[in-house]
Design an enzyme around this catalytic site. Structure first.
Site, PDB file in Angstrom:
ATOM      1  N   HIS A  83     -42.129  26.874  -6.718  1.00 39.06           N
ATOM      2  CA  HIS A  83     -41.688  27.530  -5.493  1.00 39.06           C
ATOM      3  C   HIS A  83     -42.339  28.894  -5.354  1.00 39.06           C
ATOM      4  O   HIS A  83     -42.452  29.634  -6.320  1.00 39.06           O
ATOM      5  CB  HIS A  83     -40.165  27.678  -5.459  1.00 39.06           C
ATOM      6  CG  HIS A  83     -39.678  28.004  -4.087  1.00 39.06           C
ATOM      7  ND1 HIS A  83     -39.411  27.022  -3.151  1.00 39.06           N
ATOM      8  CD2 HIS A  83     -39.476  29.177  -3.467  1.00 39.06           C
ATOM      9  CE1 HIS A  83     -39.047  27.590  -2.023  1.00 39.06           C
ATOM     10  NE2 HIS A  83     -39.069  28.909  -2.181  1.00 39.06           N
ATOM     11  N   ASP A 162     -28.193  26.177   3.114  1.00 40.79           N
ATOM     12  CA  ASP A 162     -29.457  26.912   3.160  1.00 40.79           C
ATOM     13  C   ASP A 162     -30.245  26.577   4.421  1.00 40.79           C
ATOM     14  O   ASP A 162     -30.886  27.440   5.013  1.00 40.79           O
ATOM     15  CB  ASP A 162     -30.317  26.617   1.919  1.00 40.79           C
ATOM     16  CG  ASP A 162     -31.612  27.416   1.950  1.00 40.79           C
ATOM     17  OD1 ASP A 162     -31.517  28.662   2.031  1.00 40.79           O
ATOM     18  OD2 ASP A 162     -32.696  26.825   1.958  1.00 40.79           O
ATOM     19  N   ARG A 169     -31.713  33.689   8.998  1.00 37.82           N
ATOM     20  CA  ARG A 169     -32.356  34.857   8.372  1.00 37.82           C
ATOM     21  C   ARG A 169     -33.743  35.088   8.943  1.00 37.82           C
ATOM     22  O   ARG A 169     -34.177  36.216   9.124  1.00 37.82           O
ATOM     23  CB  ARG A 169     -32.450  34.649   6.851  1.00 37.82           C
ATOM     24  CG  ARG A 169     -31.117  34.807   6.145  1.00 37.82           C
ATOM     25  CD  ARG A 169     -31.200  34.319   4.722  1.00 37.82           C
ATOM     26  NE  ARG A 169     -32.194  35.015   3.932  1.00 37.82           N
ATOM     27  CZ  ARG A 169     -32.961  34.427   2.996  1.00 37.82           C
ATOM     28  NH1 ARG A 169     -32.838  33.134   2.748  1.00 37.82           N
ATOM     29  NH2 ARG A 169     -33.836  35.121   2.335  1.00 37.82           N
ATOM     30  N   SER A 184     -31.151  31.052  -1.774  1.00 38.36           N
ATOM     31  CA  SER A 184     -31.897  30.098  -0.958  1.00 38.36           C
ATOM     32  C   SER A 184     -32.839  29.250  -1.817  1.00 38.36           C
ATOM     33  O   SER A 184     -32.841  28.018  -1.739  1.00 38.36           O
ATOM     34  CB  SER A 184     -32.691  30.885   0.098  1.00 38.36           C
ATOM     35  OG  SER A 184     -33.612  30.061   0.742  1.00 38.36           O
ATOM     36  N   LYS A 188     -31.878  25.033  -3.515  1.00 39.37           N
ATOM     37  CA  LYS A 188     -32.709  23.855  -3.196  1.00 39.37           C
ATOM     38  C   LYS A 188     -33.285  23.251  -4.470  1.00 39.37           C
ATOM     39  O   LYS A 188     -33.341  22.046  -4.640  1.00 39.37           O
ATOM     40  CB  LYS A 188     -33.881  24.260  -2.285  1.00 39.37           C
ATOM     41  CG  LYS A 188     -33.489  24.501  -0.838  1.00 39.37           C
ATOM     42  CD  LYS A 188     -34.701  24.760   0.017  1.00 39.37           C
ATOM     43  CE  LYS A 188     -35.362  26.079  -0.268  1.00 39.37           C
ATOM     44  NZ  LYS A 188     -35.335  27.087   0.744  1.00 39.37           N
TER      45      LYS A 188
END
Ligand code: URA
Length: 430
Positions: A83, A162, A169, A184, A188
């Protein structure tokens, strides 16, 4: 009794929330009983006054528990994901996912849309004609099992909190908060059922974390939370003081990823991808020389074959990937150096915002993207240029938007009289 009003007020006054209060806010917004305007106000209070480490853990837990958690333990290989905290020109996921699958790892990747000035993997994949990013969890699992990789968006089953909060956001300028980013990202990733996670924490004027100290702080927080949920964690802090790669914008980033997967492409994006991929192979305890394993998968076409397989499984057209007529822009404009010198500063945030201006990112949640909008750089930070040299070309399909973006872009790039020291691309590996 807890009310959204009281929650906002408490955070404005820097008071701590309990686990129950955070759950109330997250669940209430997800089921629609707390409206956008109150959630926005609370997010803004968190943005300014932050949450403690313990509140961040409650927040992450509430996000994870808003949906299901996959169990992929039956897969016959290491299940890993990567990520990025978000940047400009960051198309690493599109290359790294298939590359790891080509090396025998399983990559169930849930990605997000563009956030603020940064691009999103999901938007890029949706630019491939036919590619479906909203699959059932069963189909997602089937594709991961069959091809080793699937990239899709959060569904109503996985981290629905999320999905809603991320979108809010994005348009309320409440992204750059350590605790909100942690909740967030980690929710996930935890829900995906992975065994290991490699983080690319971006740092610089185009990242949400602008200083190495903040980037390290975020990396530490994400790592601690990941370990608490039983994940193997690695993080790499990488530079974002200029766009990554030579192309920015939805379709141009897909095209550059294809180039990389076919063994070509710019050196910087290749380096970041390989460093992250090596961390994943290391945690998966894959034997052999990892660098050469990865280089081979890129050069012999196996990584690209994995990408094509994934695109086909998602309903996308692999032919479109190499078709110059797909997502081609109607208007282009070259930005030239106005004097001799060196490119001494790139305002990467502004460069990202010029893409948004051209329609390649969203200003409000419902905006439809112009997939053709993008910028191709011929010269980047530290390059020497002569008057009239083309620094970059900007393009999109609405002329008036292009005019405005060109102005922003010209302001974002400075040519200096003195040469500048090269930027360090890989700042830290931990
Ligand atoms: N990426 C995410 O998934 N969430 C954030 O908040 C920022 C980057």
């Amino acid at each position: 009794m807890i009310t959204p009003f009281q929650m906002i007020r408490n955070k404005q006054n820097r008071l701590s929330h309990s686990e129950e209060e955070i759950l109330y806010m997250v669940d209430g917004f997800t089921d629609g009983s707390i409206p956008d305007y109150q959630m926005s106000a609370w997010l803004m209070a968190v943005y300014f006054n932050d949450m403690s480490d313990i509140e961040t853990r409650y927040y992450t837990k509430a996000m994870v528990n808003s949906g299901k958690r996959l169990d992929l333990s039956y897969l016959p290989g290491f299940v890993v994901d990567k990520h990025s905290t978000g940047g400009v020109g960051d198309k690493v996921s599109l290359i790294l996912g298939p590359l790891l699958a080509a090396c025998g790892l399983y990559v169930p990747m849930l990605s997000g849309r563009g956030l603020g000035h940064t691009g999103g993997t999901l938007d890029k994949l949706e630019a491939i004609p036919g590619y479906r990013t909203q699959l059932s969890l069963e189909e997602f699992q089937r594709i991961v099992e069959k091809t080793g990789i699937s990239i899709m968006g959060q569904t109503k089953d996985i981290c629905p909190a999320d999905k809603k909060i991320y979108a809010l956001r994005d348009v309320t300028s409440t992204v750059a908060s350590l605790s909100l980013i942690c909740g967030s990202i980690m929710s996930k990733k935890i829900a995906e059922g992975i065994q290991g996670l490699v983080l690319d924490v971006k740092c610089g004027n185009g990242a949400f974390m602008t200083t190495p100290e903040d980037a390290r702080k975020l990396a530490n927080l994400l790592t601690e939370v990941g370990i608490e949920y039983g994940l193997k964690m690695a993080s790499v802090i990488t530079d974002m003081n200029q766009p990554l790669g030579n192309n920015v914008g939805v379709w141009s980033e897909v095209r550059e990823s294809v180039d990389l997967l076919q063994g070509n492409g710019p050196a910087d994006i290749r380096e970041v991808t390989l460093v992250l991929a090596q961390q994943a192979l290391k945690m998966a305890q894959i034997p052999g020389d990892h660098h050469s394993l990865l280089e081979t998968a890129l050069s012999d076409g196996t990584a690209y074959a994995k990408f094509e397989e994934m695109v086909i499984e998602h309903g996308g057209s692999p032919e479109a990937l190499n078709d110059p007529g797909v997502n081609s822009p109607k208007f282009t404009h070259e930005i030239m150096a106005q004097k001799d010198g060196w490119i001494g500063h790139m305002d990467t945030y502004k460069i990202g915002m010029s893409i948004v201006e051209m329609g390649g990112g969203r200003i409000i949640q419902t905006d439809k993207l112009d997939n053709s909008a993008g910028i191709t750089f011929y010269n980047k930070f530290g390059h020497s240029v002569k008057t009239g040299d083309v620094i970059c070309t900007a393009y999109c399909s609405t002329e008036s938007k292009l005019d405005r973006a060109v102005k922003m872009l010209s302001d974002a790039i400075s040519v200096t009289d003195e040469s500048v020291e090269e930027l360090e691309l890989i700042i830290d590996i931990r």
